[in-house]
Design a protein around this motif. Structure first.
Motif, PDB file in Angstrom:
ATOM      1  N   PRO A  57      36.217  38.408  39.362  1.00 61.39           N
ATOM      2  CA  PRO A  57      35.097  38.049  40.242  1.00 61.39           C
ATOM      3  C   PRO A  57      34.160  39.235  40.501  1.00 61.39           C
ATOM      4  O   PRO A  57      32.955  39.075  40.606  1.00 61.39           O
ATOM      5  CB  PRO A  57      35.779  37.623  41.547  1.00 61.39           C
ATOM      6  CG  PRO A  57      37.169  37.254  41.151  1.00 61.39           C
ATOM      7  CD  PRO A  57      37.515  38.058  39.937  1.00 61.39           C
ATOM      8  N   SER A  93      40.846  27.588  41.287  1.00 59.76           N
ATOM      9  CA  SER A  93      40.855  28.414  42.501  1.00 59.76           C
ATOM     10  C   SER A  93      40.543  27.531  43.699  1.00 59.76           C
ATOM     11  O   SER A  93      39.685  26.633  43.609  1.00 59.76           O
ATOM     12  CB  SER A  93      39.783  29.500  42.384  1.00 59.76           C
ATOM     13  OG  SER A  93      39.588  30.115  43.632  1.00 59.76           O
ATOM     14  N   SER A  95      38.876  28.381  45.985  1.00 58.61           N
ATOM     15  CA  SER A  95      37.494  28.708  46.368  1.00 58.61           C
ATOM     16  C   SER A  95      36.467  27.703  45.845  1.00 58.61           C
ATOM     17  O   SER A  95      35.307  27.791  46.238  1.00 58.61           O
ATOM     18  CB  SER A  95      37.124  30.098  45.862  1.00 58.61           C
ATOM     19  OG  SER A  95      37.817  31.051  46.598  1.00 58.61           O
ATOM     20  N   TYR A 120      31.012  33.494  40.041  1.00 58.25           N
ATOM     21  CA  TYR A 120      32.416  33.256  39.659  1.00 58.25           C
ATOM     22  C   TYR A 120      32.828  31.857  40.117  1.00 58.25           C
ATOM     23  O   TYR A 120      33.312  31.041  39.328  1.00 58.25           O
ATOM     24  CB  TYR A 120      33.300  34.336  40.297  1.00 58.25           C
ATOM     25  CG  TYR A 120      34.783  34.008  40.322  1.00 58.25           C
ATOM     26  CD1 TYR A 120      35.568  34.165  39.188  1.00 58.25           C
ATOM     27  CD2 TYR A 120      35.392  33.512  41.493  1.00 58.25           C
ATOM     28  CE1 TYR A 120      36.926  33.853  39.210  1.00 58.25           C
ATOM     29  CE2 TYR A 120      36.743  33.206  41.515  1.00 58.25           C
ATOM     30  CZ  TYR A 120      37.501  33.373  40.383  1.00 58.25           C
ATOM     31  OH  TYR A 120      38.835  33.054  40.391  1.00 58.25           O
ATOM     32  N   GLN A 158      43.594  43.813  41.570  1.00 59.30           N
ATOM     33  CA  GLN A 158      42.498  43.561  42.504  1.00 59.30           C
ATOM     34  C   GLN A 158      42.823  43.933  43.945  1.00 59.30           C
ATOM     35  O   GLN A 158      42.366  44.937  44.472  1.00 59.30           O
ATOM     36  CB  GLN A 158      42.129  42.070  42.478  1.00 59.30           C
ATOM     37  CG  GLN A 158      41.453  41.627  41.197  1.00 59.30           C
ATOM     38  CD  GLN A 158      40.808  40.267  41.409  1.00 59.30           C
ATOM     39  OE1 GLN A 158      39.842  40.144  42.118  1.00 59.30           O
ATOM     40  NE2 GLN A 158      41.370  39.254  40.778  1.00 59.30           N
ATOM     41  N   ILE A 162      41.878  47.604  45.331  1.00 63.96           N
ATOM     42  CA  ILE A 162      40.516  47.642  45.899  1.00 63.96           C
ATOM     43  C   ILE A 162      40.582  48.045  47.369  1.00 63.96           C
ATOM     44  O   ILE A 162      39.797  48.847  47.862  1.00 63.96           O
ATOM     45  CB  ILE A 162      39.793  46.274  45.727  1.00 63.96           C
ATOM     46  CG1 ILE A 162      39.539  45.990  44.240  1.00 63.96           C
ATOM     47  CG2 ILE A 162      38.476  46.246  46.500  1.00 63.96           C
ATOM     48  CD1 ILE A 162      38.922  44.627  43.953  1.00 63.96           C
ATOM     49  N   PHE A 272      31.490  46.285  50.097  1.00 66.21           N
ATOM     50  CA  PHE A 272      31.287  45.114  50.966  1.00 66.21           C
ATOM     51  C   PHE A 272      30.166  44.234  50.421  1.00 66.21           C
ATOM     52  O   PHE A 272      28.996  44.446  50.710  1.00 66.21           O
ATOM     53  CB  PHE A 272      31.003  45.553  52.411  1.00 66.21           C
ATOM     54  CG  PHE A 272      32.236  46.067  53.076  1.00 66.21           C
ATOM     55  CD1 PHE A 272      33.133  45.192  53.670  1.00 66.21           C
ATOM     56  CD2 PHE A 272      32.539  47.417  53.057  1.00 66.21           C
ATOM     57  CE1 PHE A 272      34.299  45.650  54.253  1.00 66.21           C
ATOM     58  CE2 PHE A 272      33.712  47.884  53.637  1.00 66.21           C
ATOM     59  CZ  PHE A 272      34.594  46.995  54.233  1.00 66.21           C
TER      60      PHE A 272
HETATM   61  C1  LIG Z   1      37.083  45.652  51.215  1.00 62.12           C
HETATM   62  C2  LIG Z   1      37.830  44.647  52.011  1.00 62.12           C
HETATM   63  C3  LIG Z   1      36.955  43.918  52.981  1.00 62.12           C
HETATM   64  C4  LIG Z   1      38.557  43.637  51.210  1.00 62.12           C
HETATM   65  C5  LIG Z   1      39.573  44.184  50.219  1.00 62.12           C
HETATM   66  C6  LIG Z   1      40.426  43.099  49.661  1.00 62.12           C
HETATM   67  C7  LIG Z   1      39.651  42.167  48.721  1.00 62.12           C
HETATM   68  C8  LIG Z   1      39.443  42.899  47.407  1.00 62.12           C
HETATM   69  C9  LIG Z   1      40.421  40.854  48.549  1.00 62.12           C
HETATM   70  C10 LIG Z   1      40.587  40.115  49.877  1.00 62.12           C
HETATM   71  C11 LIG Z   1      40.529  38.623  49.579  1.00 62.12           C
HETATM   72  C12 LIG Z   1      40.626  38.568  48.075  1.00 62.12           C
HETATM   73  C13 LIG Z   1      40.268  37.330  47.330  1.00 62.12           C
HETATM   74  C14 LIG Z   1      39.833  37.414  46.007  1.00 62.12           C
HETATM   75  C15 LIG Z   1      39.634  38.755  45.324  1.00 62.12           C
HETATM   76  C16 LIG Z   1      40.138  39.948  46.125  1.00 62.12           C
HETATM   77  C17 LIG Z   1      39.820  39.794  47.613  1.00 62.12           C
HETATM   78  C18 LIG Z   1      38.328  39.656  47.833  1.00 62.12           C
HETATM   79  C19 LIG Z   1      39.374  36.186  45.253  1.00 62.12           C
HETATM   80  C20 LIG Z   1      37.854  36.162  45.316  1.00 62.12           C
HETATM   81  C21 LIG Z   1      39.814  36.245  43.782  1.00 62.12           C
HETATM   82  C22 LIG Z   1      39.384  35.045  42.998  1.00 62.12           C
HETATM   83  C23 LIG Z   1      39.487  33.743  43.710  1.00 62.12           C
HETATM   84  O1  LIG Z   1      39.503  32.725  43.059  1.00 62.12           O
HETATM   85  C24 LIG Z   1      39.486  33.672  45.176  1.00 62.12           C
HETATM   86  C25 LIG Z   1      40.033  34.915  45.843  1.00 62.12           C
HETATM   87  C26 LIG Z   1      39.875  34.856  47.342  1.00 62.12           C
HETATM   88  C27 LIG Z   1      40.482  36.039  48.025  1.00 62.12           C
END
Ligand SMILES: CC(C)CCC[C@@H](C)[C@H]1CC[C@H]2C3=C(CC[C@]12C)[C@@]1(C)CCC(=O)C[C@@H]1CC3
Ligand SMILES: NC(=O)C1=CN([C@@H]2O[C@H](COP(=O)(O)OP(=O)(O)OC[C@H]3O[C@@H](n4cnc5c(N)ncnc54)[C@H](OP(=O)(O)O)[C@@H]3O)[C@@H](O)[C@H]2O)C=CC1
Length: 322
Positions: A57, A93, A95, A120, A158, A162, A272
C-alpha cells in the motif's frame, strides 16, 4: 502460508516476483503475475490457488496497483481456468468497505467503499469483484475471498518496522484522536488458518462460493494501546500527547499536497499520510461470524500470545536500554 500448508501435508508451488526464501519442499516459479503465460507452469496439476500478491500500500503507485491488482488478477483467473485449477482463494482486504469513517463490528454485507481511501483500496475492490464474479460451478471453478485486517507477525515488513522507524525518528509522540478507537489487528497465523479453511470448505453448493469473509483475531483493541504495546515491548516510549483527529488529518492532507507539488524536484515518503491518519484515528473492526458459521473458523493464536511472539521475532528492532 507456505509453512502451514507444508505442515498440513500439502504439496506447494510458489509463484512470486522475487525469490525471498529457500525451501527444498517447495517448487518455486519466478515471474510477474500479470503475465498469464508465466503463471501457467506454476499451476499445472494444482487444485487450489491462493492469490495473495499485491504491491505494498505504501508504494502509492496508481498505475502499478491497477496493473497488478486489477489486470493481473484477470490474468490469474484466466490462467487458473486454462490450467484446470478448481479453486481460487483471494486475499482481499477488509478495507474494501472502509471510507475513513467509523466501522464497528462491520459485516460482509456493508457495501464497497464509494470513495476508497487510496488507490490500493480502489484496486482491491476491483480485484475482489473480478474474483467473486468468476465463480463458475458449471465449469467446476469455485472462488472465494478472504478479507483480513491489520496483519502482523514475525517477518512482516510493514507494521512493526514502519512503527519503529517512526519512533526512531521521533515521530511517535502523538495519539491521534482520543485514543479510544477500536481496531482489528490480526496475527498472520490466524489469517493463514482462515485461508486454508476457506480452501478446504470451498466446493460445489458451499456457502463460500462467490462470497467474501472477514478473518480477524476477534479481539478488537484500541489502536493506540496496540501501538504502545509494540513500542514499549521494544523499549521505545509510547506516545503521550493528544492531537485532534481532524487537525491531524488536514495536516497530513496538506503535507501530501506540498510533497506532490515538490515531486518533480524531490521524492519524499511521509510517515503520516491521510490514509494512515484515518486508520489511526477511527474505529475499524469487523465481525468474523460468517467465517465461524460457514467454515468453522476460530482464531488459533490469541492477541496476547501473538504480540509476544511478534516482539520476540524482531530482536534487531529492540532499542538497547540506556
Ligand atoms: C505511523 C503510525 C501512525 C502507524 C504505523 C503503523 C502502520 C504502518 C500500520 C497501522 C495500521 C496498518 C494497516 C495497514 C498497513 C500498515 C498500517 C497502516 C493496511 C493498510 C495494509 C493493507 C490493508 O489491506 C489494510 C491495512 C489496514 C491497517
Ligand atoms: N498487511 C496487511 O495488513 C493486509 C494485507 N492484505 C493483503 O494480503 C496480501 C499479502 O500482503 P502482505 O503480506 O502485507 O504483503 P507482502 O508484500 O508481504 O506480500 C505481497 C507479495 O506479492 C508480491 N508481488 C507484488 N507484485 C507482484 C507481481 N506483479 N507478481 C508476482 N508477485 C508480486 C510481492 O513481491 P515484492 O515484495 O517483491 O514486490 C510480495 O511477495 C495482499 O494481497 C494484501 O493486499 C489484506 C489486508 C491487510
Amino acid at each position: 502460508m507456505v509453512e502451514q500448508l507444508l505442515e498440513k501435508g500439502y504439496a506447494v508451488n510458489v509463484f512470486d516476483i522475487q525469490k525471498r526464501f529457500d525451501n527444498d519442499r517447495v517448487q518455486f516459479f519466478l515471474g510477474d503475475l500479470c503475465d498469464k503465460e508465466a503463471l501457467l507452469p506454476a499451476l499445472q496439476g494444482v487444485s487450489v490457488a491462493f492469490h495473495c500478491a499485491s504491491p505494498a500500500p505504501s508504494s502509492d503507485n496508481r498505475e502499478l496497483f491497477y496493473k497488478v491488482n486489477f489486470m493481473g488478477t484477470k490474468a490469474v483467473i484466466e490462467a487458473c481456468k486454462e490450467a484446470g485449477v478448481q479453486k481460487l482463494v483471494l486475499t482481499s482486504s477488509a478495507s474494501v468497505v472502509f471510507e475513513g469513517t467509523d466501522i464497528k463490528n462491520g459485516s460482509e454485507d456493508l457495501p464497497y467503499a464509494k470513495k476508497p481511501i487510496d488507490y490500493y483500496t480502489e484496486t482491491k475492490i476491483l480485484q475482489e469483484k473480478e474474483v467473486l464474479s468468476a465463480n463458475d460451478p458449471d465449469n467446476n471453478f469455485f472462488t472465494t475471498a478472504i478479507r483480513p485486517h491489520g496483519i502482523f507477525g514475525p517477518r512482516d515488513p510493514q507494521l512493526v518496522p514502519i512503527l519503529i522507524q517512526a519512533a526512531k525518528s521521533g515521530k511517535m509522540k502523538f495519539i491521534i484522536g482520543d485514543g479510544k478507537n477500536l481496531v482489528d489487528f490480526t496475527y498472520v497465523e490466524n489469517v493463514v488458518h482462515g485461508h486454508i479453511l476457506a480452501a478446504e470448505n470451498l466446493q460445489r453448493h458451499s456457502p463460500l462460493c462467490g462470497k467474501a469473509f472477514h478473518i480477524t483475531n476477534d479481539e478488537p483493541v484500541p489502536f493506540w494501546a496496540f501501538m504502545s504495546r509494540i513500542l514499549t515491548g521494544l523499549n521505545y516510549d509510547p506516545p503521550k500527547y493528544y492531537i485532534p483527529y481532524w487537525l491531524a488529518y488536514y495536516l497530513a492532507l496538506f503535507l501530501s499536497l506540498v510533497l506532490w507539488l515538490l515531486s518533480p524536484l524531490v521524492t519524499i515518503k511521509p510517515t503520516f499520510t491521510p490514509m494512515r491518519v484515518a486508520l489511526a484515528g477511527t474505529f475499524h473492526y469487523y465481525s468474523c461470524e460468517r467465517a465461524k458459521r460457514d467454515m468453522g473458523y476460530k482464531p488459533v493464536v490469541s492477541l496476547d500470545e501473538a504480540i509476544d511472539r511478534t516482539l520476540q521475532s524482531y530482536p534487531h528492532l529492540r532499542r538497547a536500554k540506556a
